[in-house]
Motif scaffolding. Structure first.
Motif, PDB file in Angstrom:
ATOM      1  N   LEU A  23     -12.717 -23.749 -10.009  1.00  0.00           N
ATOM      2  CA  LEU A  23     -14.169 -23.605  -9.994  1.00  0.00           C
ATOM      3  C   LEU A  23     -14.844 -24.961 -10.175  1.00  0.00           C
ATOM      4  N   CYS A  24     -16.020 -25.102  -9.582  1.00  0.00           N
ATOM      5  CA  CYS A  24     -16.842 -26.290  -9.788  1.00  0.00           C
ATOM      6  C   CYS A  24     -17.214 -26.363 -11.269  1.00  0.00           C
ATOM      7  N   PRO A  25     -17.010 -27.530 -11.931  1.00  0.00           N
ATOM      8  CA  PRO A  25     -17.316 -27.601 -13.365  1.00  0.00           C
ATOM      9  C   PRO A  25     -18.809 -27.540 -13.663  1.00  0.00           C
ATOM     10  N   LYS A  26     -19.632 -27.766 -12.648  1.00  0.00           N
ATOM     11  CA  LYS A  26     -21.075 -27.774 -12.870  1.00  0.00           C
ATOM     12  C   LYS A  26     -21.694 -26.391 -12.682  1.00  0.00           C
ATOM     13  N   CYS A  27     -21.362 -25.747 -11.550  1.00  0.00           N
ATOM     14  CA  CYS A  27     -22.046 -24.478 -11.251  1.00  0.00           C
ATOM     15  C   CYS A  27     -21.116 -23.276 -11.273  1.00  0.00           C
ATOM     16  N   GLY A  28     -19.799 -23.502 -11.315  1.00  0.00           N
ATOM     17  CA  GLY A  28     -18.875 -22.373 -11.407  1.00  0.00           C
ATOM     18  C   GLY A  28     -18.527 -21.738 -10.068  1.00  0.00           C
ATOM     19  N   ARG A  42     -17.069 -32.496  -2.004  1.00  0.00           N
ATOM     20  CA  ARG A  42     -18.152 -32.142  -2.930  1.00  0.00           C
ATOM     21  C   ARG A  42     -18.301 -30.628  -2.990  1.00  0.00           C
ATOM     22  N   CYS A  43     -19.033 -30.200  -3.991  1.00  0.00           N
ATOM     23  CA  CYS A  43     -19.257 -28.758  -4.150  1.00  0.00           C
ATOM     24  C   CYS A  43     -20.188 -28.262  -3.051  1.00  0.00           C
ATOM     25  N   ARG A  44     -19.776 -27.188  -2.352  1.00  0.00           N
ATOM     26  CA  ARG A  44     -20.611 -26.642  -1.276  1.00  0.00           C
ATOM     27  C   ARG A  44     -21.812 -25.893  -1.834  1.00  0.00           C
ATOM     28  N   ALA A  45     -21.765 -25.519  -3.103  1.00  0.00           N
ATOM     29  CA  ALA A  45     -22.858 -24.738  -3.686  1.00  0.00           C
ATOM     30  C   ALA A  45     -23.923 -25.625  -4.331  1.00  0.00           C
ATOM     31  N   CYS A  46     -23.494 -26.602  -5.173  1.00  0.00           N
ATOM     32  CA  CYS A  46     -24.487 -27.391  -5.905  1.00  0.00           C
ATOM     33  C   CYS A  46     -24.484 -28.859  -5.511  1.00  0.00           C
ATOM     34  N   GLY A  47     -23.528 -29.298  -4.664  1.00  0.00           N
ATOM     35  CA  GLY A  47     -23.523 -30.667  -4.186  1.00  0.00           C
ATOM     36  C   GLY A  47     -22.891 -31.670  -5.126  1.00  0.00           C
ATOM     37  N   ASP A  49     -20.550 -34.243  -6.509  1.00  0.00           N
ATOM     38  CA  ASP A  49     -19.637 -35.110  -5.770  1.00  0.00           C
ATOM     39  C   ASP A  49     -18.287 -35.179  -6.492  1.00  0.00           C
ATOM     40  N   TYR A  50     -17.296 -34.474  -5.965  1.00  0.00           N
ATOM     41  CA  TYR A  50     -15.982 -34.475  -6.620  1.00  0.00           C
ATOM     42  C   TYR A  50     -15.266 -35.812  -6.473  1.00  0.00           C
ATOM     43  N   ALA A  51     -15.606 -36.561  -5.418  1.00  0.00           N
ATOM     44  CA  ALA A  51     -14.910 -37.819  -5.143  1.00  0.00           C
ATOM     45  C   ALA A  51     -15.142 -38.853  -6.250  1.00  0.00           C
TER      46      ALA A  51
HETATM   47 ZN   LIG Z   1     -20.968 -26.728  -7.888  1.00  0.00          ZN
END
Ligand SMILES: [Zn+2]
Length: 129
Positions: A23-28, A42-47, A49-51
């Motif tokens: 899961l994205c650590p920011k938005c889940g 990057r997260c497709r939901a909240c943007g 940047d995982y890089a």
């Molecule tokens: Zn996210």
């Protein structure tokens, strides 16, 4: 007091479930992985940047050692208990070690990224730069 960790994370997922499910650590959202064990850019939901989180493949070597030790112990146990032909070992341990390394790597990398995200979020409140 005991359950305060649940309320102060807002919409963020628990680090353990985030690591298990990618899961994205920011938005889940379930957007962390693009491949078997590689992050999406990057997260497709909240943007998010995982890089920017340079987790790297540090956990890979560590994990391979652990998986190797576990597999070796299991292989010795199977050999002593059932004395199977050699091909049984190949059939058992090659897929199992691959699955363990990939599964473990996913969890370890997601865990590190989640921990890094939280550390930065904490630092951001203290540091000016
Ligand atoms: Zn996210």
């Amino acid at each position: 007091m005991a359950d305060s960790h649940e309320s102060n994370t807002g919409g963020q997922p628990e680090i353990a479930s985030a690591a298990l499910f990618g899961l994205c650590p920011k938005c889940g959202a379930r957007t962390l992985f693009a491949g078997l064990a590689s992050f999406a850019p990057r997260c497709r939901a909240c943007g998010l940047d995982y890089a920017q989180f340079n987790v790297g493949d540090g956990p890979a070597a560590f994990l391979t050692l652990i998986v190797g030790a576990v597999i070796a112990i299991l292989a010795i146990w199977v050999q002593l208990s059932f004395e199977p032909p050699f091909w049984v070992h190949a059939l058992l341990w090659i897929p199992l070690s691959t699955a363990l390394v990939i599964g473990g790597l996913r969890i370890a990398k997601a865990w590190l990224l989640g921990a890094e995200y939280r550390r930065r979020a904490g630092e951001g409140r203290l540091k000016e730069d």
